[in-house]
Design a protein around this motif. Structure first.
Motif, mmCIF file in Angstrom:
data_model
loop_
_atom_site.group_PDB
_atom_site.id
_atom_site.type_symbol
_atom_site.label_atom_id
_atom_site.label_comp_id
_atom_site.label_asym_id
_atom_site.label_seq_id
_atom_site.Cartn_x
_atom_site.Cartn_y
_atom_site.Cartn_z
ATOM 1 N N PHE B 34 0.836 -1.191 0.000
ATOM 2 C CA PHE B 34 0.000 0.000 0.000
ATOM 3 C C PHE B 34 0.871 1.242 0.000
ATOM 4 O O PHE B 34 1.910 1.295 0.666
ATOM 5 C CB PHE B 34 -0.867 0.030 1.271
ATOM 6 N N TYR B 36 0.444 5.435 0.814
ATOM 7 C CA TYR B 36 -0.387 6.488 1.365
ATOM 8 C C TYR B 36 0.378 7.802 1.304
ATOM 9 O O TYR B 36 1.607 7.828 1.358
ATOM 10 C CB TYR B 36 -0.728 6.215 2.835
ATOM 11 N N LEU B 87 3.978 7.251 2.662
ATOM 12 C CA LEU B 87 4.123 6.047 3.483
ATOM 13 C C LEU B 87 3.863 4.803 2.650
ATOM 14 O O LEU B 87 2.926 4.764 1.849
ATOM 15 C CB LEU B 87 3.129 6.072 4.646
ATOM 16 N N GLN B 91 1.008 -5.772 3.690
ATOM 17 C CA GLN B 91 -0.002 -6.610 4.327
ATOM 18 C C GLN B 91 0.372 -8.033 3.956
ATOM 19 O O GLN B 91 0.397 -8.381 2.771
ATOM 20 C CB GLN B 91 -1.370 -6.242 3.774
ATOM 21 N N ALA B 99 -3.838 -6.394 9.061
ATOM 22 C CA ALA B 99 -3.216 -5.164 9.545
ATOM 23 C C ALA B 99 -2.088 -4.755 8.613
ATOM 24 O O ALA B 99 -1.488 -5.588 7.925
ATOM 25 C CB ALA B 99 -2.678 -5.364 10.957
ATOM 26 N N LEU B 100 -1.792 -3.472 8.591
ATOM 27 C CA LEU B 100 -0.728 -2.943 7.749
ATOM 28 C C LEU B 100 0.530 -2.702 8.577
ATOM 29 O O LEU B 100 0.455 -2.220 9.707
ATOM 30 C CB LEU B 100 -1.163 -1.637 7.091
ATOM 31 N N PHE B 102 3.823 -0.533 8.441
ATOM 32 C CA PHE B 102 4.277 0.663 7.737
ATOM 33 C C PHE B 102 5.779 0.883 7.840
ATOM 34 O O PHE B 102 6.408 0.551 8.860
ATOM 35 C CB PHE B 102 3.599 1.910 8.325
ATOM 36 N N LYS B 104 8.747 4.067 7.732
ATOM 37 C CA LYS B 104 8.761 5.346 8.427
ATOM 38 C C LYS B 104 8.510 6.531 7.505
ATOM 39 O O LYS B 104 8.393 7.660 7.984
ATOM 40 C CB LYS B 104 10.083 5.497 9.176
#
Lengths: 110, 112
Positions: B34, B36, B87, B91, B99-100, B102, B104
């Motif tokens: 993902f 973001y 970001l 997954q 849950a993801l 991430f 930094k």
């Protein structure tokens, strides 16, 4: 606007206190994920609920707990607060392919 | 344990100067990667989900690509409004509940 709402936006409290953060998911979303974002740790997964049941746990402290209610809103309870709990707390809702984040609650512990 | 490393930590570009952000990952069975965008003090805004090596997705000036070990977010002719933290998250199939995990983030500043 993601459609996810969180209240309050800001919370300032003292060490040792207890607070409750609230999240309302997008219409139709059954899952709620809680994340904590601090400057040093980045965005970290805490816990997930799906349709009222706990589904997964991440790096959640024993002082923290959550629940999801029949109307699917969720609350994250933080107790015996410490200075290091100061952070942004986000909830996210969605399906398996996308998670939409709310605007967050900024918690400051003094 | 799943790991996500983003580089560079910070990037400053002139308006119109194209570049790429890197996301390296290790995961036991990738279910999705993902991207973001996050503005200061705001919640992360969903950009893309990629599922398999070779997949590409585009949105305006952004294009995300995926290999078996890393993902790139290419920014073409950026504008000052593209300034934000980007970001990357993975997954994994081992994550119950999807849950993801991430990285930094890369803090991008685009100057006029």
């Amino acid at each position: 606007d993601s459609g996810v709402t969180q209240t309050p936006k800001h919370l300032i409290t003292a060490t040792g206190q207890r607070v409750t953060l609230r999240c309302s998911p997008r219409s139709g979303d059954l899952s709620v994920y809680w994340y904590q974002q601090s400057l040093d740790q980045g965005l970290q997964f805490l816990i997930q609920y799906y349709n009222g049941e706990e589904r997964a746990k991440g790096n959640i402290l024993e002082r923290f707990s959550a629940q999801q209610f029949p109307d699917l809103h969720s609350e994250l309870n933080l107790s015996s607060l410490e200075l290091g709990d100061s952070a942004l707390y986000f909830c996210a809702t969605g399906g398996t392919d996308t998670q939409y984040f709310g605007p967050g609650t900024r918690l400051t512990v003094l | 344990e799943d790991q996500v490393t983003q580089s560079p930590e910070a990037l400053r570009l002139q308006e119109g100067e194209s570049s790429s952000l890197n996301c390296s990952y290790t995961v036991s069975g990738l279910r999705g990667l993902f991207w973001y965008r996050q503005d200061p003090g705001k919640g992360p805004e969903f950009l893309f989900t990629l599922y398999s090596a070779g997949e590409e997705k585009e949105k305006e000036r952004l294009k995300a690509t995926l290999t078996k070990k890393e993902s790139f977010l290419h920014i073409t002719a950026p504008k000052p409004e593209d300034s934000a933290t980007y970001l990357c998250a993975v997954q994994g199939h081992s994550n119950s509940g999807y849950a993801l995990n991430f990285g930094k983030g890369t803090s991008l500043l685009v100057t006029p």
